[in-house]
Each structure stands twice: as structure tokens, then as C-alpha cells.
Write a protein that holds these residues in place. Structure first.
Motif, short mmCIF file in Angstrom:
data_model
loop_
_atom_site.label_atom_id
_atom_site.label_comp_id
_atom_site.label_asym_id
_atom_site.label_seq_id
_atom_site.Cartn_x
_atom_site.Cartn_y
_atom_site.Cartn_z
N LEU A 184 46.84 78.02 38.99
CA LEU A 184 46.19 78.49 39.34
C LEU A 184 45.89 80.54 38.92
CD1 LEU A 184 46.19 76.89 41.69
CD2 LEU A 184 46.08 78.95 43.36
N ASP A 230 40.83 82.40 43.12
CA ASP A 230 41.60 80.66 43.11
C ASP A 230 41.78 81.39 44.29
OD1 ASP A 230 40.72 79.40 40.71
OD2 ASP A 230 42.90 79.42 39.97
N LYS A 287 42.10 76.34 45.76
CA LYS A 287 42.68 75.17 44.24
C LYS A 287 43.61 74.26 45.16
CE LYS A 287 39.82 75.92 41.13
NZ LYS A 287 38.90 76.53 41.78
N ALA A 333 40.45 71.32 45.48
CA ALA A 333 41.83 70.96 45.76
C ALA A 333 42.68 69.84 45.85
CB ALA A 333 41.64 72.53 46.73
#
Length: 409
Positions: free
Chosen positions: A108, A112, A164, A193
Motif C-alpha cells: 500500500l 490507497d 486496495k 482489492a
């Protein structure tokens, strides 16, 4: 499922507390242990206590076979594809933190999105707060309906192409809500995700099929499902785990160590540093055997009946508020409640005097308490060994609590 047949395996239930037969209604905090698990732990320490994997002597071989045999039982229990996807941890908290520290920190970045819900246990909130702080990711929350449930429409509206990671509890430890995990997984994946599932309150009570729900990671704890304390499981899809770095180093996870560089074992052992939790993993295997013998479908059906019976009886008590879905089919065996003008700790204290064990406090869910506009609640949680007679005793105990405090004040 015959409750008396089940109860005979739980010796701790055959006692009095404060002069009353024990009524244990705190299984969401930790379940009681059947003799099969107790005897399995005793046998390990009496007959083949040894470290695993590296020893070639007889005790070491027996211990290794039992330890890895427990991993195979876990694989089958949640229908993972391979044993490589099953990592033993200290519990759900460690499992979630491993995903946060190993996967999320590496994957990440600023902007995000991480999405969770207000009903999460602190163990499924704080790790993501830390990830957001260190990576610049944005932490978002699904809105809750008035009864504490999550609607699919809200999931679709909240998850975006910037999302995500989604992390959600299978079953709320406060509201008893059973979340639509499979549908949430599909929406998360459609947007690119990964889905993380906190199954601490799900795995003990119902069948969990990680391939069917298509989650990417899932964690649960042994002590809430008739197993020992100090043992849990992290499931992860193999392709994800293979690309993750361990967060603990030394001992069993080592392949080769040089002066300046080292390499790790393959899955799943690269995530199991130090001497493993051998006895408790074997004990978890025994707990899984027991639960499968009883039947997970039988357990959740029993809990639905207990919840429905409890809500019917408790709804007749004036001044008592029950939180969460009113339809027992939408919840597991958890009833969280408050009595008007009586603090939950006082409720739990009076009930304890009657031999009834319930939980009082914020249940490691302070954001949910704020959403409910309360500081704390009382919680009665049922499991496969609880009966309608015990719910009757709970209702009687609540009535006595009301009478006591009305007399005092």
C-alpha cells in the motif's frame, strides 16, 4: 444435537459458583474445553513432548507428525487448497497483524484505501490505523444500518478503484451480525482489492470455506472454538504468502544463515519463527475433530435457536435494550444488552452472584460503543453446550438485578 450428550464432555460445567450451578454465557470471550482436548494436551506432555521438524529421534518424529497433522486438519476444516496456506499463530490478533505488517506495509502507498467497519474488534482496527499512518493510505469505514448490519449497496458505494484492502469481521463479537463475506469479497476483487476476514467469531460456530467465499486472508483463534489458548491460524492464498516477507526471524523459519545474508524456509514455516506452539496446535487439531463430530451445521442451528429463545424472553423485560439484528437468523449466539439506569458491570456482578457468567464492558469495540451511543454493554454469548434452561436462569437473574437496583435507588 442433544445438549446433555454434548455437555458431558465439558467437566468445567459441572460445578457451582457462589452456591449456584454454573451458567457459562461468555463463550465469545473464550469457550470451554472438552475432555478430548484436555486429554490430548495431557498425552502430548506425558508421552511425546519434544521439539519438531529438526529432531530425528522417536519423540521428535511423533511430535512433528502430530503438529503437521493438526495443520492438515485446519486445512480441511476451512477447505484451503494446500497445507502451505495454513500458518500457525498465537491467535487472530497475530494473524491480522501479520497481514498488516507483511502484506499491507509492502503493497500500500499514499492515497490507497483501506476499508473496515465500525463493528470491528480493536485487533481489526489498530493494525490498519498503523498501516495508514506509515504508508499514507486512507482508512475508510463502511456505514452501518440501524440494526448494525452492512448493506451490499453500501459496500458497492464505499469500495472504489482506489481501494486496495478490505478487512471485515465474519461475525460481530458485540452485535452477533453475520456479515455477507462472499458478496463483499466479490465486490473487493472487482475493484482490485484483497479481502481480509476476522473469523474469530465465525470459525467456532459455522462452516467456513475459504475457497467458496474467496477471501485472500483469514484468521481465527483456537480458544474460542474449544481449543487451547495461545494458538490461532492465518490462512492466506499461496500466491500472496509466497511474495510476503516474514516479520519475525530466527529458529524454525531459517533455511540458511550466513554472516551477512540469510534465507528462509518455504511456506508455511517461513512465518513460524522460533519453537512453534506445538502442544496447542495439536490441541487445536483435537478441537477440530470434536467440532466436526458434533457438526458445524448443528452448532449454528442450535445457536440460532438459543438466540431466538433468548430474545423472545428478554424482550419481555421492561427497560432492557438488545443491540443488533432482531431476527435471530441474522446473528450468531450473541445477545448484547443494557438495563436502563444500571451499569453493565453491576449487571455482570449481580449475575455472577447467581452463578451466571456474562461479559461486561466495551468488548474491545469502542468505536462500535460510540456508534451505539453507550459506554459499555453486557453480553451473553451461547455455544454448543448451552441450553434453554440456562437462558431462563439468565432472564431470572436479570429480573433480580432490576429488582435489586430499584430497591437500592
Amino acid at each position: 444435537m442433544n445438549i446433555q450428550d454434548v455437555r458431558q464432555y465439558f467437566p468445567i460445567l459441572n460445578q457451582e459458583v457462589n452456591g449456584h450451578p454454573l451458567v457459562y454465557l461468555d463463550s465469545a470471550a473464550t469457550s470451554q474445553k472438552p475432555v478430548q482436548v484436555i486429554e490430548t494436551l495431557d498425552k502430548y506432555y506425558r508421552e511425546y513432548n519434544s521439539n519438531v521438524h529438526r529432531g530425528v529421534h522417536t519423540l521428535g518424529t511423533k511430535a512433528t507428525d502430530a503438529y503437521e497433522g493438526a495443520r492438515d486438519k485446519v486445512k480441511n476444516f476451512i477447505n484451503a487448497k494446500t497445507m502451505e496456506e495454513i500458518i500457525f499463530t498465537r491467535g487472530t490478533t497475530t494473524a491480522l497483524n501479520t497481514v498488516a505488517q507483511s502484506y499491507a506495509m509492502a503493497n500500500l502507498s499514499e492515497g490507497d484505501e483501506i476499508i473496515i467497519s465500525p463493528m470491528e474488534h480493536h485487533s481489526n482496527i489498530i493494525p490498519w490505523q498503523q498501516v495508514a499512518k506509515k504508508t499514507g493510505a486512507v482508512l475508510k469505514y463502511f456505514p452501518l444500518q440501524k440494526d448494525g448490519t452492512i448493506s451490499i449497496a453500501d459496500v458497492e458505494a464505499t469500495v472504489t478503484s482506489s481501494t486496495k484492502l478490505v478487512s471485515i469481521t465474519y461475525v460481530s463479537n458485540v452485535l452477533g451480525v453475520i456479515n455477507p463475506i462472499k458478496e463483499i469479497a466479490a465486490i473487493a476483487h472487482k475493484n482490485g482489492a484483497v479481502l481480509v476476514v476476522d473469523a474469530a467469531q465465525g470459525a467456532p460456530h459455522m462452516k467456513v470455506d475459504v475457497q467458496d467465499i474467496d477471501c485472500d486472508f483469514l484468521g481465527f483463534s483456537g480458544h474460542k472454538m474449544c481449543g487451547p489458548t495461545g494458538i490461532g491460524v492465518l490462512y492466506g492464498k499461496k500466491e500472496l504468502l509466497e511474495n510476503m516477507e516474514p516479520i519475525e526471524f530466527g529458529g524454525e523459519m531459517i533455511d540458511f544463515v550466513g554472516l551477512y545474508e540469510s534465507t528462509w524456509k518455504e511456506l508455511p514455516w517461513k512465518f513460524e519463527a522460533g519453537t512453534p506452539i506445538i502442544a496447542n496446535a495439536i490441541g487445536l487439531g483435537a478441537a477440530i475433530d470434536f467440532l466436526q463430530e458434533v457438526g458445524l451445521d448443528n452448532i449454528i442451528e442450535h445457536e440460532h435457536k438459543m438466540a431466538a429463545y433468548a430474545m423472545e424472553k428478554m424482550s419481555n423485560i421492561n427497560g432492557l435494550t438488545i443491540y443488533g439484528p432482531q431476527d435471530a437468523k441474522n446473528r450468531a449466539g450473541v445477545i448484547t444488552f443494557n438495563i436502563e439506569d444500571v451499569h453493565p458491570h453491576d449487571v455482570a456482578t449481580v449475575l455472577d452472584a447467581e452463578g451466571i457468567a456474562v461479559r461486561a464492558g466495551h468488548h474491545c469495540a469502542q468505536p462500535l460503543m460510540k456508534w451505539l451511543n453507550v459506554s459499555a454493554t453486557a453480553r451473553a454469548s451461547f455455544y454448543l453446550y448451552n441450553s434453554e434452561d440456562e437462558i431462563d436462569k439468565l432472564v431470572e437473574g436479570i429480573s433480580k438485578t432490576k429488582e435489586y437496583f430499584s430497591d437500592v435507588f
